[in-house]
Scaffold this active site. Sequence first.
Site, PDB file in Angstrom:
ATOM      1  N   GLU A 285      39.007  36.369  45.072  1.00 26.40           N
ATOM      2  CA  GLU A 285      38.285  36.673  46.320  1.00 26.40           C
ATOM      3  C   GLU A 285      37.397  37.909  46.222  1.00 26.40           C
ATOM      4  O   GLU A 285      36.459  38.066  47.008  1.00 26.40           O
ATOM      5  CB  GLU A 285      39.249  36.801  47.492  1.00 26.40           C
ATOM      6  CG  GLU A 285      40.227  37.959  47.363  1.00 26.40           C
ATOM      7  CD  GLU A 285      41.233  38.005  48.499  1.00 26.40           C
ATOM      8  OE1 GLU A 285      41.645  39.114  48.846  1.00 26.40           O
ATOM      9  OE2 GLU A 285      41.600  36.938  49.020  1.00 26.40           O
TER      10      GLU A 285
ATOM     11  N   GLU B  19      46.117  60.799  26.700  1.00 23.94           N
ATOM     12  CA  GLU B  19      45.945  60.027  27.925  1.00 23.94           C
ATOM     13  C   GLU B  19      45.715  58.582  27.503  1.00 23.94           C
ATOM     14  O   GLU B  19      44.773  58.282  26.761  1.00 23.94           O
ATOM     15  CB  GLU B  19      44.752  60.551  28.712  1.00 23.94           C
ATOM     16  CG  GLU B  19      44.935  61.992  29.161  1.00 23.94           C
ATOM     17  CD  GLU B  19      43.664  62.613  29.703  1.00 23.94           C
ATOM     18  OE1 GLU B  19      42.581  61.978  29.623  1.00 23.94           O
ATOM     19  OE2 GLU B  19      43.749  63.744  30.200  1.00 23.94           O
TER      20      GLU B  19
ATOM     21  N   GLU C 127      44.332  47.809  25.477  1.00 20.67           N
ATOM     22  CA  GLU C 127      43.864  46.466  25.819  1.00 20.67           C
ATOM     23  C   GLU C 127      43.539  45.668  24.556  1.00 20.67           C
ATOM     24  O   GLU C 127      42.740  46.093  23.727  1.00 20.67           O
ATOM     25  CB  GLU C 127      42.610  46.526  26.693  1.00 20.67           C
ATOM     26  CG  GLU C 127      42.095  45.134  27.031  1.00 20.67           C
ATOM     27  CD  GLU C 127      40.754  45.144  27.754  1.00 20.67           C
ATOM     28  OE1 GLU C 127      40.411  44.104  28.337  1.00 20.67           O
ATOM     29  OE2 GLU C 127      40.045  46.167  27.733  1.00 20.67           O
TER      30      GLU C 127
ATOM     31  N   GLU D 231      35.661  38.664  43.435  1.00 26.95           N
ATOM     32  CA  GLU D 231      34.808  38.446  42.259  1.00 26.95           C
ATOM     33  C   GLU D 231      33.571  37.650  42.662  1.00 26.95           C
ATOM     34  O   GLU D 231      33.673  36.544  43.201  1.00 26.95           O
ATOM     35  CB  GLU D 231      35.609  37.684  41.195  1.00 26.95           C
ATOM     36  CG  GLU D 231      34.940  37.573  39.871  1.00 26.95           C
ATOM     37  CD  GLU D 231      35.884  37.043  38.810  1.00 26.95           C
ATOM     38  OE1 GLU D 231      35.830  37.561  37.697  1.00 26.95           O
ATOM     39  OE2 GLU D 231      36.671  36.110  39.093  1.00 26.95           O
TER      40      GLU D 231
ATOM     41  N   ALA E  33      35.312  36.003  31.238  1.00 27.99           N
ATOM     42  CA  ALA E  33      36.457  36.750  30.729  1.00 27.99           C
ATOM     43  C   ALA E  33      37.384  37.105  31.880  1.00 27.99           C
ATOM     44  O   ALA E  33      36.983  37.073  33.044  1.00 27.99           O
ATOM     45  CB  ALA E  33      35.988  38.017  30.026  1.00 27.99           C
TER      46      ALA E  33
END
Length: 182
Positions: free
Chosen positions: A140, A38, A119, A142, A76
């Site tokens: 919007e 996965e 990632e 965050e 980040a």
Amino acid sequence: MDSLEEKTVKSETIFEGKIVKLVVDDVVLPNGAMSKREIVKHPGAVAVIAITPENKMIMVEQFRKPLENTIVEIPAGKIEPNEAPELTAGRELEEETGYKTEDLTHLVSFYTSPGFADELLHIYLAGDIHKQANPLQADEDEFVNILEVSLDEALQLIEENVICDAKTVYAVQYWQLRNAIN
């Protein structure tokens, strides 16, 4: 050394969201057996170490739904399609904190969780930061509190598990080492 490579024989996308894609691969293991993997596909991200002239690190406090908790982190964000990581770093610093820089130095890139995700996180050091009167607007969805934290405060926040993510722990340790050398 024997090959440790796993050969993919089938790949199926299970979910594709705004940020991640979940893929399940059928693989042939080095010993010939079959297994499933996965995998979370992620476009990559950046993080910024920004230190004020007063030797305080700019951090953000935000609620992280996977943790069901509020934590303190360095700024980040996700790399947008066809955006260079350095541009993302400058944009995220300004959107999240209101600070801007034209001086970004790439420090390191690393995979955040290679056991299940691809990632790649790029960490930059921001030099010559300055507060913007009219900064870029945050996303919007965050919501953050902006903090200026001393090294001692940051070490205490790690001790208290308020700073608990790898990129921010790395940033504080980098800062501590840099201060010890200078």
